[in-house]
Write a protein that holds these residues in place. Structure first.
Motif, mmCIF file in Angstrom:
data_model
loop_
_atom_site.group_PDB
_atom_site.id
_atom_site.type_symbol
_atom_site.label_atom_id
_atom_site.label_comp_id
_atom_site.label_asym_id
_atom_site.label_seq_id
_atom_site.Cartn_x
_atom_site.Cartn_y
_atom_site.Cartn_z
ATOM 1 N N LEU A 47 -40.195 4.570 0.509
ATOM 2 C CA LEU A 47 -41.539 4.295 -0.001
ATOM 3 C C LEU A 47 -41.499 3.650 -1.379
ATOM 4 O O LEU A 47 -42.331 2.799 -1.698
ATOM 5 C CB LEU A 47 -42.381 5.565 -0.018
ATOM 6 N N LYS A 48 -40.517 4.031 -2.186
ATOM 7 C CA LYS A 48 -40.351 3.369 -3.491
ATOM 8 C C LYS A 48 -40.039 1.894 -3.304
ATOM 9 O O LYS A 48 -40.562 1.043 -4.030
ATOM 10 C CB LYS A 48 -39.240 4.053 -4.291
ATOM 11 N N ALA A 49 -39.200 1.571 -2.320
ATOM 12 C CA ALA A 49 -38.862 0.169 -2.048
ATOM 13 C C ALA A 49 -40.095 -0.607 -1.597
ATOM 14 O O ALA A 49 -40.315 -1.749 -2.031
ATOM 15 C CB ALA A 49 -37.758 0.085 -0.992
ATOM 16 N N ARG A 50 -40.927 -0.006 -0.739
ATOM 17 C CA ARG A 50 -42.181 -0.653 -0.321
ATOM 18 C C ARG A 50 -43.087 -0.891 -1.523
ATOM 19 O O ARG A 50 -43.711 -1.944 -1.649
ATOM 20 C CB ARG A 50 -42.934 0.213 0.683
ATOM 21 N N ALA A 51 -43.168 0.097 -2.399
ATOM 22 C CA ALA A 51 -44.030 -0.017 -3.585
ATOM 23 C C ALA A 51 -43.550 -1.142 -4.489
ATOM 24 O O ALA A 51 -44.357 -1.931 -4.995
ATOM 25 C CB ALA A 51 -44.064 1.309 -4.345
ATOM 26 N N ARG A 52 -42.235 -1.229 -4.697
ATOM 27 C CA ARG A 52 -41.690 -2.305 -5.530
ATOM 28 C C ARG A 52 -42.030 -3.673 -4.936
ATOM 29 O O ARG A 52 -42.400 -4.605 -5.648
ATOM 30 C CB ARG A 52 -40.177 -2.172 -5.670
ATOM 31 N N SER A 58 -48.318 2.641 -9.855
ATOM 32 C CA SER A 58 -48.893 3.983 -9.890
ATOM 33 C C SER A 58 -49.719 4.168 -8.631
ATOM 34 O O SER A 58 -50.090 3.196 -7.972
ATOM 35 C CB SER A 58 -49.747 4.207 -11.142
ATOM 36 N N SER A 59 -49.987 5.422 -8.294
ATOM 37 C CA SER A 59 -50.717 5.696 -7.064
ATOM 38 C C SER A 59 -51.393 7.054 -7.149
ATOM 39 O O SER A 59 -50.961 7.932 -7.904
ATOM 40 C CB SER A 59 -49.747 5.685 -5.870
ATOM 41 N N VAL A 60 -52.442 7.204 -6.374
ATOM 42 C CA VAL A 60 -53.140 8.474 -6.269
ATOM 43 C C VAL A 60 -53.447 8.725 -4.799
ATOM 44 O O VAL A 60 -53.681 7.781 -4.038
ATOM 45 C CB VAL A 60 -54.434 8.489 -7.131
ATOM 46 N N ALA A 61 -53.403 9.973 -4.385
ATOM 47 C CA ALA A 61 -53.758 10.374 -3.022
ATOM 48 C C ALA A 61 -54.791 11.491 -3.117
ATOM 49 O O ALA A 61 -54.590 12.477 -3.829
ATOM 50 C CB ALA A 61 -52.526 10.842 -2.253
#
Length: 75
Positions: A47-52, A58-61
């Motif tokens: 998921l970090k790779a997708r985010a990059r 930053s993100s919020v859920a």
């Protein structure tokens, strides 16, 4: 969403309940925030790779509830 199978469906693919902000929000029933998503130890490397790739830093859920039941998540 298939909480019994331990996965959240999202376009594209699905997210595990573990190692994703959405999963943490669903499990805890509380808002979960990551100011530095790519260095947050709660997040999987995938998921970090997708985010990059998406330039997401930053993100919020936010869990969605009906009564006392979590029925979804905004992320």
């Amino acid at each position: 969403m298939d909480l019994l199978q331990g996965r959240l469906r999202e376009h594209p693919g699905s997210l595990p309940l573990e190692q994703s902000l959405s999963g943490l929000a669903v499990k805890s029933g509380e808002v979960v925030f990551a100011e530095d998503y790519c260095n947050d130890p709660r997040i999987s490397d995938e998921l970090k790779a997708r985010a990059r790739a998406d330039n997401c830093y930053s993100s919020v859920a936010i869990p969605l509830t009906y009564g006392s039941e979590v029925i979804g998540c905004l992320a």
